[in-house]
Design a protein around this motif. Structure first.
Motif, PDB file in Angstrom:
ATOM      1  N   SER A  33       0.836  -1.192   0.000  1.00 17.05           N
ATOM      2  CA  SER A  33       0.000   0.000   0.000  1.00 17.05           C
ATOM      3  C   SER A  33       0.871   1.242   0.000  1.00 17.05           C
ATOM      4  CB  SER A  33      -0.883   0.014   1.250  1.00 17.05           C
ATOM      5  OG  SER A  33      -1.538  -1.211   1.423  1.00 17.05           O
ATOM      6  N   MET A  34       0.428   2.246  -0.728  1.00 19.87           N
ATOM      7  CA  MET A  34       1.130   3.521  -0.758  1.00 19.87           C
ATOM      8  C   MET A  34       0.103   4.639  -0.773  1.00 19.87           C
ATOM      9  SD  MET A  34       4.349   2.838  -3.325  1.00 19.87           S
ATOM     10  CE  MET A  34       5.386   4.096  -2.543  1.00 19.87           C
ATOM     11  N   ALA A  35       0.501   5.785  -0.264  1.00 16.34           N
ATOM     12  CA  ALA A  35      -0.456   6.882  -0.187  1.00 16.34           C
ATOM     13  C   ALA A  35       0.258   8.219  -0.079  1.00 16.34           C
ATOM     14  CB  ALA A  35      -1.377   6.703   1.015  1.00 16.34           C
ATOM     15  N   ALA A  40      -0.934  20.827   6.820  1.00 21.26           N
ATOM     16  CA  ALA A  40      -0.786  22.270   6.810  1.00 21.26           C
ATOM     17  C   ALA A  40      -0.430  22.730   8.224  1.00 21.26           C
ATOM     18  CB  ALA A  40      -2.083  22.923   6.347  1.00 21.26           C
ATOM     19  N   PRO A  41       0.195  23.891   8.358  1.00 21.86           N
ATOM     20  CA  PRO A  41       0.574  24.387   9.687  1.00 21.86           C
ATOM     21  C   PRO A  41      -0.623  24.464  10.624  1.00 21.86           C
ATOM     22  CG  PRO A  41       1.651  25.682   8.002  1.00 21.86           C
ATOM     23  CD  PRO A  41       0.679  24.777   7.291  1.00 21.86           C
ATOM     24  N   GLY A  42      -0.466  23.891  11.810  1.00 25.90           N
ATOM     25  CA  GLY A  42      -1.524  23.940  12.802  1.00 25.90           C
ATOM     26  C   GLY A  42      -2.644  22.954  12.595  1.00 25.90           C
ATOM     27  N   LYS A  43      -2.503  22.097  11.583  1.00 25.72           N
ATOM     28  CA  LYS A  43      -3.553  21.120  11.294  1.00 25.72           C
ATOM     29  C   LYS A  43      -3.005  19.701  11.391  1.00 25.72           C
ATOM     30  CE  LYS A  43      -6.426  24.058   8.351  1.00 25.72           C
ATOM     31  NZ  LYS A  43      -7.160  24.140   7.060  1.00 25.72           N
ATOM     32  N   GLU A  44      -3.916  18.748  11.531  1.00 23.65           N
ATOM     33  CA  GLU A  44      -3.514  17.352  11.590  1.00 23.65           C
ATOM     34  C   GLU A  44      -3.167  16.834  10.186  1.00 23.65           C
ATOM     35  OE1 GLU A  44      -6.156  15.865  15.451  1.00 23.65           O
ATOM     36  OE2 GLU A  44      -6.442  14.964  13.484  1.00 23.65           O
ATOM     37  N   ARG A  45      -2.352  15.794  10.174  1.00 19.53           N
ATOM     38  CA  ARG A  45      -2.028  15.157   8.905  1.00 19.53           C
ATOM     39  C   ARG A  45      -3.270  14.449   8.368  1.00 19.53           C
ATOM     40  NH1 ARG A  45       3.688  12.201   8.314  1.00 19.53           N
ATOM     41  NH2 ARG A  45       4.167  14.238   9.206  1.00 19.53           N
ATOM     42  N   GLU A  46      -3.545  14.638   7.078  1.00 19.73           N
ATOM     43  CA  GLU A  46      -4.736  14.043   6.487  1.00 19.73           C
ATOM     44  C   GLU A  46      -4.391  13.264   5.235  1.00 19.73           C
ATOM     45  OE1 GLU A  46      -7.584  16.856   5.043  1.00 19.73           O
ATOM     46  OE2 GLU A  46      -6.122  18.002   3.892  1.00 19.73           O
ATOM     47  N   GLY A  47      -5.143  12.203   5.007  1.00 19.00           N
ATOM     48  CA  GLY A  47      -4.954  11.410   3.813  1.00 19.00           C
ATOM     49  C   GLY A  47      -5.480  12.118   2.596  1.00 19.00           C
ATOM     50  N   VAL A  48      -4.722  12.090   1.514  1.00 18.79           N
ATOM     51  CA  VAL A  48      -5.117  12.738   0.267  1.00 18.79           C
ATOM     52  C   VAL A  48      -5.544  11.690  -0.752  1.00 18.79           C
ATOM     53  CG1 VAL A  48      -4.315  14.133  -1.662  1.00 18.79           C
ATOM     54  CG2 VAL A  48      -3.560  14.675   0.670  1.00 18.79           C
ATOM     55  N   ALA A  49      -4.684  10.703  -0.977  1.00 16.45           N
ATOM     56  CA  ALA A  49      -4.980   9.648  -1.949  1.00 16.45           C
ATOM     57  C   ALA A  49      -4.146   8.427  -1.613  1.00 16.45           C
ATOM     58  CB  ALA A  49      -4.683  10.116  -3.366  1.00 16.45           C
ATOM     59  N   GLY A  50      -4.732   7.252  -1.808  1.00 14.24           N
ATOM     60  CA  GLY A  50      -4.026   6.015  -1.536  1.00 14.24           C
ATOM     61  C   GLY A  50      -4.270   4.998  -2.629  1.00 14.24           C
ATOM     62  N   ALA A 103      -7.157  -2.787   2.559  1.00 14.75           N
ATOM     63  CA  ALA A 103      -8.386  -2.628   1.791  1.00 14.75           C
ATOM     64  C   ALA A 103      -8.533  -1.169   1.375  1.00 14.75           C
ATOM     65  CB  ALA A 103      -9.585  -3.057   2.627  1.00 14.75           C
ATOM     66  N   TRP A 104      -9.194  -0.942   0.267  1.00 18.20           N
ATOM     67  CA  TRP A 104      -9.270   0.412  -0.266  1.00 18.20           C
ATOM     68  C   TRP A 104      -9.892   1.371   0.733  1.00 18.20           C
ATOM     69  CZ3 TRP A 104     -13.537   3.445  -0.801  1.00 18.20           C
ATOM     70  CH2 TRP A 104     -14.785   2.806  -0.684  1.00 18.20           C
ATOM     71  N   ALA A 105     -10.814   0.904   1.545  1.00 11.35           N
ATOM     72  CA  ALA A 105     -11.496   1.787   2.493  1.00 11.35           C
ATOM     73  C   ALA A 105     -10.564   2.306   3.576  1.00 11.35           C
ATOM     74  CB  ALA A 105     -12.681   1.059   3.119  1.00 11.35           C
ATOM     75  N   SER A 106      -9.419   1.650   3.770  1.00 10.93           N
ATOM     76  CA  SER A 106      -8.490   2.041   4.839  1.00 10.93           C
ATOM     77  C   SER A 106      -7.246   2.735   4.318  1.00 10.93           C
ATOM     78  CB  SER A 106      -8.079   0.807   5.643  1.00 10.93           C
ATOM     79  OG  SER A 106      -9.198   0.213   6.255  1.00 10.93           O
ATOM     80  N   LEU A 107      -7.192   2.998   3.047  1.00 11.39           N
ATOM     81  CA  LEU A 107      -5.972   3.528   2.444  1.00 11.39           C
ATOM     82  C   LEU A 107      -5.600   4.921   2.939  1.00 11.39           C
ATOM     83  CD1 LEU A 107      -6.397   2.328  -1.241  1.00 11.39           C
ATOM     84  CD2 LEU A 107      -4.588   1.638   0.340  1.00 11.39           C
ATOM     85  N   LEU A 108      -6.531   5.683   3.489  1.00 10.47           N
ATOM     86  CA  LEU A 108      -6.237   7.042   3.931  1.00 10.47           C
ATOM     87  C   LEU A 108      -6.040   7.150   5.438  1.00 10.47           C
ATOM     88  CD1 LEU A 108      -8.622   9.130   1.639  1.00 10.47           C
ATOM     89  CD2 LEU A 108      -6.286   8.326   1.227  1.00 10.47           C
ATOM     90  N   ARG A 109      -5.899   6.018   6.087  1.00  7.13           N
ATOM     91  CA  ARG A 109      -5.675   6.021   7.538  1.00  7.13           C
ATOM     92  C   ARG A 109      -4.198   6.150   7.839  1.00  7.13           C
ATOM     93  NH1 ARG A 109      -8.740   1.027  10.176  1.00  7.13           N
ATOM     94  NH2 ARG A 109      -7.154   1.543  11.725  1.00  7.13           N
TER      95      ARG A 109
END
Length: 126
Positions: A33-35, A40-50, A103-109
């Motif tokens: 799996s890769m993603a 952004a400054p002051g924000k949590e890390r978020e998934g963009v695409a996996g 699984a695809w549903a977990s790729l942005l975790r």
């Protein structure tokens, strides 16, 4: 140990495009799996695409239709084509990888990835 090195970050104007690359090394077989994540400054890390080894993809709603993730298993490289960039896309972008099947549903975790790159900065001006 999997090593990830990102490149392609830059400063662009709103509506512009960029292509990020992530070169993986240090292992014999393609990671499962890769993603791409961003922070952004002051924000949590978020998934963009996996993307998983089967080629299934998952995108954050905020980038759906504008960003495209792809991988070249032969070259062990991950890509993120970003079109229609907006100021809110400004962030440090990180490549992540893991050897486990996902699984695809977990790729942005965030917790699905053991290996991370150092990041590449994307800045979008209005």
């Amino acid at each position: 140990q999997v090593r990830l090195v990102e490149s392609g970050g830059d400063s662009v104007q709103s509506g512009g495009s960029l292509r990020l690359s992530c070169q993986a090394s240090g292992y014999a077989h393609p990671t499962s799996s890769m993603a791409w994540f961003r922070q952004a400054p002051g924000k949590e890390r978020e998934g963009v695409a996996g993307i998983n080894i089967e080629g299934q993809t998952n995108y954050a709603a905020s980038v759906q239709g504008r960003f495209t993730i792809s991988r070249d298993n032969t070259q062990k490289t991950l890509y993120l084509q970003m079109n229609g960039l907006r100021p809110e896309d400004t962030a440090m972008y990180f490549c992540a990888a893991d050897l486990r099947a996902t699984a695809w549903a977990s790729l942005l975790r965030v917790d699905r990835y053991a290996f991370w790159g150092q990041g590449t900065q994307v800045t979008v001006s209005s």
